[in-house]
Design an enzyme around this catalytic site. Structure first.
Site, PDB file in Angstrom:
ATOM      1  N   ASP A 335       0.851  -1.186   0.000  1.00  0.00           N
ATOM      2  CA  ASP A 335       0.000   0.000   0.000  1.00  0.00           C
ATOM      3  C   ASP A 335       0.895   1.246   0.000  1.00  0.00           C
ATOM      4  OD1 ASP A 335      -2.266   1.624   0.093  1.00  0.00           O
ATOM      5  OD2 ASP A 335      -3.247   0.405   1.620  1.00  0.00           O
ATOM      6  N   GLU A 531     -10.040   7.012   4.914  1.00  0.00           N
ATOM      7  CA  GLU A 531      -9.208   6.361   5.917  1.00  0.00           C
ATOM      8  C   GLU A 531      -8.525   7.365   6.841  1.00  0.00           C
ATOM      9  OE1 GLU A 531      -5.531   4.661   4.105  1.00  0.00           O
ATOM     10  OE2 GLU A 531      -6.491   5.276   2.249  1.00  0.00           O
TER      11      GLU A 531
END
Length: 858
Positions: A335, A531
């Site tokens: 990520d 997020e």
């Protein structure tokens, strides 16, 4: 044992468990040909071998071996490197033999939010041509976060977020939406979707709750299969002609972190990882997912002897479990700057992550340094060449299976530049209709009678930004207006379509008298977040505290002669007893996307059939709340939902107000919860400011993370993850400060001194301070205490990210801890530049070995 759904609860029932490794393949299908949501899932004693329906073509491996043999080490590492489009030119793709690029949320060609399909395709072609003109001629692939449609692209239809699809209970719908998303991606020239998210969410405080389909792993298992099936066009040897590469993410356990903290610690046992958090991957890998993205979270439980730490560095999770036991033969991608969170690593250097099994490293900006470091680490033996060859073999395998070697340039492929492919309005509208969840309908107020005269109120009635939520045009979904969605329909516009303009009156604040109307439609709820920023952590679940304007508008219109229908737009269940009590009917619309008209369709025509994908709390701090737990006592159970015409009366609910925060964070006792001050954004009640002679009263740092005086300026920066920090630069033209303050007053933080807490923050020092620099805390100036941080920051200059821990006791003299209004302030009058992120007070932090002695700060 097996997992069974009874009355909305997942419970364990006995079943035989085989001693040998279990094997999972293609799921059972319903009569509609889509994966069945099973009544129960067998409890597995070990990680299963997953048999992929995607086998590839004979001869692929020989072809890969020939390509690999002709590559230099630098070219191999280039294939493993994934820069962000804003940080790399097409010529650099050719020069460094780059294997893939990505665009982050809120990144567009030419930095233009309204970039056209032609703009996207032009950039895609330029990268493609550059790669094909390189020495190796290996095609480049472009990955994009298309998590509810091609949501980065102006004019694209945006589908409901996953939480709404979970409510629909329809795997075929997920398949169809995923296939439509693939067509949208091809319309703008990308090859790779970073979707689906397969998190089984256990604590709704997590800011990514809406990205999970459900707390029920049975749903996630079936949906994982059909999401990949739809994205990859259902083929078994090559990704289908109209498909794109899919990604199962985030491996593993991102939905199970303590307190729902993004990128936090998952303490699950291995059995729970296997039987709960692994289920979506069994479905996705069985469908042939070609890529898996690693999760930011850690996997640690000292009592159980689990200490994998950050999963980006976990050999057990990636090599032993995913690639070994589960048999995954595709590629593993990190990520965003995820390798930098592994202890001992930076964003540009992490042998441990590569050795653990990461094949493509998402290194948005520091990619040149990453290539140089990785080549050097192979040459000095830190990374075996065999591991590099394995990674590139996997990358080439996926590229062959995607059909890219035989493909045309992006602008010449199927659906390229197709306006029709980008606009999937009817499918989206049907998905919205299927996801509307009716929780209350006293007196059968819904559906509305045709041509009803309605008063529409609430901040989300005519806000496409609110109804699309995070990951829409921008990363957090903020900064958008209705003008940014030219093909969208708000809920208000949908009501006008159904009832006629003359029958719909809109007053956002509810200042119109409801008398004479057939009904009031109040559209309320959450505002966009993604997020990190969306984490509630220690905050309450009480909607009336989080969004007091919603309760205020309901108080204006209730009891005035017209029934009130409340539509909740949001990404998770909240404690909303007050709002439900003020409503005759209450609908959870979730985050419906650009087709708000689908909400109106069901309000007027009926057809409610969705059920809750998450349990609904009955109190402000009732989290985690999951079916099957010993203390399970929700307001509405998992799987609850009224159907049109179903006669159920919901009585008056308890309106007991919850605490301002959940968990002890101060007072005269002992604090037990972190006091978050800044975590990617301000954490209420604190707001960020800069101050100088230009305005010592304080200029608030805007939602875009910027503020500027002649003496100091602030912009967003990457410290741990994307845009999580504030880069603060003192120009040296005069004294200035950055600080976080509670504008409403003070807080009693004595409990943190009692808990031996530390002020902690993550920092990157870009330029050492030229003059004396202090960190201070204020109890309404001139009441304050400070420490000298000049040497601290000087020693950190030029180093990678560091976490600074300063005992709160260092500030005890002179600070009235019962009346703190400013828990963090940095001041200097000379040149200085540093990024600050994740500012918090941490109980027992002063006891950590790396906490700074007060004597070092005199």
């Amino acid at each position: 044992m097996s997992l069974t759904l009874l009355g909305g609860a997942v419970v364990a029932t006995p079943a035989a468990v085989a001693a040998e490794q279990p094997v999972i393949g293609k799921p059972a299908l319903d009569r509609d040909g889509c994966a069945r949501i099973e009544k129960s899932l067998p409890t597995l004693a070990d990680w299963p071998k997953v048999e992929s329906r995607f086998k590839g073509k004979p001869g692929d491996e020989q072809r890969i071996a020939r390509i690999l043999e002709g590559m230099t080490l630098e070219e191999k590492v280039g294939q493993m490197t994934q820069p962000e489009i804003a940080a790399i030119t097409p010529d650099e793709v050719r020069q460094y033999s780059i294997g893939s690029v990505l665009n982050g949320g809120g990144s567009w060609p030419n930095k233009d939010k309204h970039a056209s399909q032609q703009d996207w395709l032009k950039l895609a072609d330029s990268y493609w041509d550059a790669a094909k003109s390189s020495r190796t001629k290996i095609p480049v692939i472009w990955g994009i976060d298309a998590v509810h449609g091609n949501n980065n692209v102006y004019g694209a239809t945006v589908f409901p977020h996953n939480i709404g699809l979970g409510a629909a209970h329809d795997p075929c719908l997920v398949r169809d939406i995923s296939a439509a998303t693939a067509r949208q991606i091809r319309a703008t020239g990308q090859d790779w979707a970073f979707a689906p998210t397969l998190a089984v969410v256990k604590d709704d405080r997590w800011g990514r709750t809406y990205e999970g389909f459900s707390e029920d792993p049975r749903i996630t298992r079936a949906y994982g299969y059909e999401a990949i099936n739809g994205l990859q066009d259902g083929s078994t040897k090559r990704i289908g002609y109209n498909g794109v590469i899919g990604t199962a993410k985030h491996f593993i356990g991102d939905g199970g972190t303590l307190k729902g903290q993004d990128q936090g610690v998952n303490p699950s046992s291995e059995a729970e990882m296997i039987n709960v958090h692994g289920q979506g991957y069994y479905g996705a890998l069985a469908a042939g997912s070609q890529t898996v993205m690693v999760s930011f979270n850690s996997w640690t439980n000292a009592e159980l002897g689990i200490d994998e730490g950050k999963l980006h560095g976990s050999d057990k999770a990636l090599n032993q479990i995913l690639k070994g036991k589960m048999g995954f033969d595709g590629l593993v991608v990190s990520d965003w700057n995820g390798i930098g969170q592994v202890p001992g690593c930076t964003n540009a250097s992490c042998p441990q992550a590569i050795n653990a099994g990461i094949d493509i490293v998402m290194v948005p900006n520091d990619w040149k340094a990453f290539i140089a470091n990785t080549v050097a680490q192979v040459n000095n033996g830190q990374i075996p060449l065999s591991r590099i060859d394995d990674a590139v073999t996997r990358i080439l395998r996926v590229k062959l299976r995607s059909g890219l070697y035989e493909s045309q340039k992006p602008s010449d492929r199927s659906y390229a530049n197709s306006d029709e492919a980008l606009k999937e309005t009817w499918l989206a509208r049907d998905a919205v209709r299927s996801s509307q969840t009716l929780l209350k309908n006293n007196g059968n107020v819904l559906p509305l009678k045709p041509k009803s005269k309605v008063l529409v109120v609430g901040k989300s009635a005519d806000s496409i930004q609110n109804q699309t939520g995070g990951w829409t045009l921008s990363w957090q979904g903020t900064g958008n207006t209705n003008a940014d969605f030219p093909n969208a329909t708000s809920i208000l516009a949908g009501l006008k379509q159904q009832l006629g303009d003359v029958n719909v009156t809109f007053n956002e604040k509810g200042d119109t008298d409801p008398k004479g109307y057939d009904a009031v439609i109040a559209v309320i709820g959450e505002t966009p977040y993604a997020e990190g920023v969306g984490d509630l952590t220690r905050k309450t679940l009480e909607a009336s505290r989080l969004y007091p304007e919603d309760l205020a508008v309901l108080d204006k219109v209730r009891g005035k002669g017209a029934p009130v229908v409340t539509v909740y737009v949001g990404g998770r269940p909240l404690y909303m007893n007050k709002e439900i009590n003020r409503s005759d009917a209450f609908v959870a619309a979730w985050l419906p996307g650009t087709e708000g008209g689908g909400v109106a369709d069901v309000l007027v025509k009926g057809g409610f059939k969705a059920t809750l994908p998450y349990s609904w709390p009955k109190s402000a701090c009732q989290t985690p709340l999951n079916a099957g737990s010993a203390d399970y006592d929700p307001l509405f159970k998992l799987g609850y939902g009224l159907k049109t015409g179903q006669r159920v009366t919901i009585g008056q609910l308890d309106e007991t107000a919850g605490p301002v925060t959940c968990g002890s964070t101060g007072g005269g006792g002992t604090a037990t919860e972190d006091l978050e001050v800044f975590n990617r954004t301000d954490v209420a009640p604190y707001k960020g400011f800069i101050g100088s002679a230009e305005n010592w009263g304080g200029t608030e740092i805007g939602p875009d993370g910027t503020a500027s005086h002649a003496e100091i300026n602030v912009v967003q920066s990457d410290v741990n993850v994307q845009q999580d920090g504030l880069k603060s630069t003192w120009t040296g033209t005069g004294p200035a400060q950055i600080y976080f303050q509670n504008p409403a007053g003070t807080n009693d933080l004595r409990g943190y001194l009692n808990a031996d807490a530390a002020l902690e923050f993550d920092t990157v020092v870009h330029e050492a301070p030229a003059n004396r620099t202090v960190i201070s805390m204020h109890c309404v100036y001139p009441c304050f205490s400070e420490v000298n941080a000049t040497k601290l920051f000087t020693d950190l200059a030029g180093a990678p990210k560091s976490t600074v821990k300063i005992p709160v006791s260092c500030f005890a003299n002179g600070l009235d801890l019962e009346n703190v209004n400013t828990p963090f302030l940095v001041y200097t009058d000379g040149r200085f530049s540093a990024s600050f992120a994740n500012v918090r007070w941490v109980p027992k932090g002063a006891q950590d070995p790396d906490a700074r002695p007060c004597s070092s700060l005199n």
